[in-house]
Write a protein that holds these residues in place. Sequence first.
Motif, short mmCIF file in Angstrom:
data_model
loop_
_atom_site.label_atom_id
_atom_site.label_comp_id
_atom_site.label_asym_id
_atom_site.label_seq_id
_atom_site.Cartn_x
_atom_site.Cartn_y
_atom_site.Cartn_z
N MET A 104 0.86 -1.32 -0.09
CA MET A 104 -0.01 -0.14 -0.08
C MET A 104 0.87 1.24 0.07
O MET A 104 1.85 1.10 0.66
CB MET A 104 -0.99 0.15 1.21
N LEU A 105 0.59 2.23 -1.11
CA LEU A 105 1.48 3.37 -0.91
C LEU A 105 0.57 4.47 -1.32
O LEU A 105 -0.54 4.33 -1.85
CB LEU A 105 2.68 3.05 -1.58
N ASP A 106 1.13 5.59 -1.42
CA ASP A 106 0.31 6.91 -1.85
C ASP A 106 0.44 6.90 -3.32
O ASP A 106 1.50 6.51 -3.86
CB ASP A 106 0.56 8.25 -1.01
N GLU A 107 -0.50 7.79 -3.84
CA GLU A 107 -0.42 7.82 -5.53
C GLU A 107 0.79 8.41 -6.07
O GLU A 107 1.29 7.82 -7.02
CB GLU A 107 -1.74 8.43 -5.70
N PRO A 108 1.23 9.69 -5.60
CA PRO A 108 2.48 10.27 -6.29
C PRO A 108 3.61 9.27 -5.97
O PRO A 108 4.36 9.44 -7.06
CB PRO A 108 2.50 11.68 -5.45
N LEU B 69 8.01 6.86 -13.02
CA LEU B 69 9.18 7.99 -13.31
C LEU B 69 10.52 7.98 -12.87
O LEU B 69 11.40 8.30 -13.74
CB LEU B 69 8.32 9.33 -13.04
N GLU B 70 10.55 7.15 -11.63
CA GLU B 70 11.96 6.92 -11.06
C GLU B 70 12.68 8.28 -11.01
O GLU B 70 13.91 8.55 -11.17
CB GLU B 70 12.91 6.00 -11.99
N ILE B 71 11.95 9.32 -10.40
CA ILE B 71 12.74 10.58 -10.10
C ILE B 71 13.55 10.69 -8.81
O ILE B 71 12.84 10.10 -7.80
CB ILE B 71 11.53 11.65 -9.99
N GLN B 72 14.66 10.86 -8.74
CA GLN B 72 15.62 11.05 -7.71
C GLN B 72 15.23 12.55 -6.91
O GLN B 72 15.44 12.27 -5.68
CB GLN B 72 16.91 10.88 -8.13
N ASN B 73 15.33 13.34 -7.68
CA ASN B 73 15.14 14.58 -7.23
C ASN B 73 14.12 15.69 -7.75
O ASN B 73 14.14 15.82 -8.97
CB ASN B 73 16.43 15.46 -6.99
N GLY B 74 12.93 15.99 -7.09
CA GLY B 74 12.14 16.78 -7.83
C GLY B 74 10.67 16.48 -7.09
O GLY B 74 10.49 15.71 -6.27
N GLY B 75 9.66 17.02 -7.60
CA GLY B 75 8.42 16.85 -7.31
C GLY B 75 7.35 16.18 -8.26
O GLY B 75 7.50 16.31 -9.43
N VAL B 76 6.63 15.20 -7.94
CA VAL B 76 5.43 14.35 -8.54
C VAL B 76 4.21 14.70 -8.24
O VAL B 76 3.86 14.71 -7.13
CB VAL B 76 5.88 12.81 -8.48
N ILE B 77 3.41 15.30 -9.26
CA ILE B 77 2.19 15.70 -9.07
C ILE B 77 1.04 14.77 -9.75
O ILE B 77 1.28 14.40 -10.75
CB ILE B 77 1.89 17.14 -9.82
N ASP B 78 0.25 14.20 -9.14
CA ASP B 78 -0.81 13.12 -9.43
C ASP B 78 -2.14 13.88 -9.37
O ASP B 78 -2.60 13.92 -8.26
CB ASP B 78 -0.56 11.90 -8.51
N ILE B 79 -2.64 14.37 -10.54
CA ILE B 79 -3.93 14.75 -10.62
C ILE B 79 -4.90 13.96 -11.04
O ILE B 79 -4.95 13.28 -12.25
CB ILE B 79 -3.82 16.13 -11.40
N GLY B 80 -5.76 13.34 -10.07
CA GLY B 80 -6.65 12.21 -10.42
C GLY B 80 -8.19 12.99 -10.52
O GLY B 80 -8.36 14.38 -10.58
N GLY B 81 -9.18 12.36 -10.47
CA GLY B 81 -10.56 12.80 -10.56
C GLY B 81 -10.85 13.51 -9.44
O GLY B 81 -11.65 14.67 -9.68
#
Length: 297
Positions: free
Chosen positions: A136-140, A147-159
């Motif tokens: 179980m984990l959060d969506e972003p 995406l395998e981002i090491q440094n940065g922000g992931v924005i998850d825009i759902g419904g």
Amino acid sequence: MASNFDCEKVKRRIEAVEKSLEEVGEITDPSKLVVGVDLGTAYIVLVVLNENGQAVATEMQFAQVLKDGLVVDFMGAQRIVRQLKEKLEQRICEKTGRTSFELQYAAIAMPSNTAEAECKAHKYVVEACGLEIINMLDEPTAANRVLEIQNGGVIDIGGGTTGLSIFKDGKVIYTMDEPTGGTHLSLVLAGNFRIPFDEAETLKKDSSRHREIVGIVRPVIEKMGTLVKNHLVGHEVHNLYLAGGTCCLPDFENIIEKQTGVATHKPVNPFLITPLGIAISAMDAMQLKNQAAGGRV
């Protein structure tokens, strides 16, 4: 600072999932298949991976059994997940020549900072369909498995929500979730054109009218960008990465970038990023489970 985003790798992964909507992929050992279950506000998506992390089969269905990422129709959610699971199992049987087969292991994801009670509701929906939750984990964070981002922000825009996870050296250092998402865009369209909500949802997916639609819903997208900007304060973030079906609209990344002042990147078909990431988290958990079992005396 340069982006560490491997666009081509992500594109190949998403194209494989798109292909698995129509064709069943390679299956060596059905017992090692895992499924990512994405209970979205607008869509429920199930993605099956083999032990090599390759997409085997994907099913999805439009659904309104969640609101702002939270389960509001338990029985409806359970029914849809069960139906999609059975479709996947039937396709796998046809591929392997089996008369019966059941998927066993799954992972799920929730909006960031979801209350424990709501996490349990997601878990119970999926478990009621005969699946064992192994992650179980959060969506972003799930999106970042792709995406395998090491440094940065992931924005998850759902419904229903806009979520953000900030990563430093590959680890999550901050998360947020705000109740503004694709549903709010549909409400604006419904009011603008004086049409029912369901028609607005359909209109939103009409690519031939996307430029017109963006012009109408731009204030809502700008609000999403402002929400993200407010949560970036105090963090050194040079790149943002988008996931979620709402981001498919053209110019979405440019609007977010203008509001936040941070370089914003949109991968191919961001709608499938999070479902695939959830499935990858299930595969990772399965590998750890097998390693632990192999190490027992």
